[in-house]
Scaffold this active site. Structure first.
Site, mmCIF file in Angstrom:
data_model
loop_
_atom_site.group_PDB
_atom_site.id
_atom_site.type_symbol
_atom_site.label_atom_id
_atom_site.label_comp_id
_atom_site.label_asym_id
_atom_site.label_seq_id
_atom_site.Cartn_x
_atom_site.Cartn_y
_atom_site.Cartn_z
ATOM 1 N N TYR A 7 0.817 -1.218 -0.065
ATOM 2 C CA TYR A 7 0.061 -0.066 0.079
ATOM 3 C C TYR A 7 0.762 1.223 -0.028
ATOM 4 O O TYR A 7 0.705 2.143 -0.598
ATOM 5 C CB TYR A 7 -0.902 -0.094 1.228
ATOM 6 C CG TYR A 7 -1.650 1.073 1.337
ATOM 7 C CD1 TYR A 7 -3.248 1.183 0.783
ATOM 8 C CD2 TYR A 7 -1.261 2.277 2.014
ATOM 9 C CE1 TYR A 7 -3.900 2.228 0.803
ATOM 10 C CE2 TYR A 7 -2.528 3.310 2.311
ATOM 11 C CZ TYR A 7 -3.356 3.230 1.542
ATOM 12 O OH TYR A 7 -4.552 4.269 1.645
ATOM 13 N N LYS A 44 1.694 3.913 -2.878
ATOM 14 C CA LYS A 44 1.267 5.627 -2.778
ATOM 15 C C LYS A 44 2.469 6.220 -3.079
ATOM 16 O O LYS A 44 2.450 7.423 -3.787
ATOM 17 C CB LYS A 44 0.822 5.841 -1.396
ATOM 18 C CG LYS A 44 -0.326 5.196 -0.857
ATOM 19 C CD LYS A 44 -1.631 5.701 -1.760
ATOM 20 C CE LYS A 44 -3.022 5.264 -1.295
ATOM 21 N NZ LYS A 44 -4.215 5.780 -1.978
#
Length: 235
Positions: free
Chosen positions: A130, A134
């Site tokens: 994750y 990002k």
């Protein structure tokens, strides 16, 4: 699709149905200084009093919809989770590929300012899928030639989501107490933030034209809200 509102800065919002996107729409109610044009895959349930356009179409049509928005600023609040997406690949297709495709479409449409809702801890070198995703997105956007790029890195978002996220719900319960215990500057960036407050930061930054690449974490966003307190819409 709703009524046209008074002219002002034009915001193209992608991710309008999510927690942050919904809050941006809510916080734009009654604002004559801006106009929000949403781009989405399906119709979006609008709060009472919202006066904006939602341009609906499959993601393949988004470049045309973004161009049709004639916006000054792109606000990207797209995001999902690995669990909701079903796999790392499906998660990346939204949080990486679709975000970058949207940004490229904005640049081709002549939009030179962008506000991205990212995440605290975003790092292209992270071992966490994750956070790495990002970070990679932030890195790629920095090379797209936006005159101004604002990256928001909130901690846990507080607010009611349509989809069920049990771990996030549990985090929201303990977040207020945890926030009170975090004083050190290096740790304050992990403090939670209400989605409506993040939306207020987005709308404040949408008025900024000073060129540059800016990253905003907890203290920076709190400073923005202190110096430009949100003016609620009239009842």
């Amino acid at each position: 699709m709703s009524e046209t509102i008074a002219a002002g800065r034009r915001i193209c919002l992608v991710g309008a149905s999510g927690l942050v996107g919904s809050a941006v729409i809510e916080q734009s109610i009654g604002r004559s200084d801006l106009r929000v044009i949403g781009v989405a895959r399906r119709e979006v349930l609008l709060p009472k009093g919202a006066r904006l356009e939602i341009l609906v179409g499959p993601t393949a049509d988004w470049p045309d919809l973004i161009e049709a928005a004639h916006a000054d600023v792109l606000v990207c609040a797209l995001g999902t989770t690995r669990k909701a997406a079903g796999s790392d690949e499906a998660f990346r297709a939204v949080d990486h590929d679709l975000v970058l495709e949207t940004a490229r479409a904005a640049r081709l449409a002549g939009i030179d300012r962008m506000i991205l809702v990212s995440s605290v801890g975003a790092d292209p070198e992270s071992t966490n899928v994750y956070l790495r995703t990002k970070g990679e997105v932030e890195q790629a956007l920095g090379q797209m030639g936006f005159a101004r790029l604002d990256v928001l890195r909130p901690g846990l978002l507080r607010g009611k989501r349509l989809e069920d996220r049990p771990l996030e719900k549990a985090g929201q319960v303990v977040a207020p107490l945890a926030d009170m215990l975090v004083f050190h500057a290096r740790l304050r960036r992990f403090r939670s933030i209400a989605a409506v407050r993040l939306a207020q930061v987005v709308l404040a930054l949408s008025a900024d034209r000073v060129p540059g690449h800016f990253v905003h974490e907890h203290d920076s966003m709190a400073e923005i809200l202190r110096h430009r307190p949100f003016q609620p819409c009239p009842a």
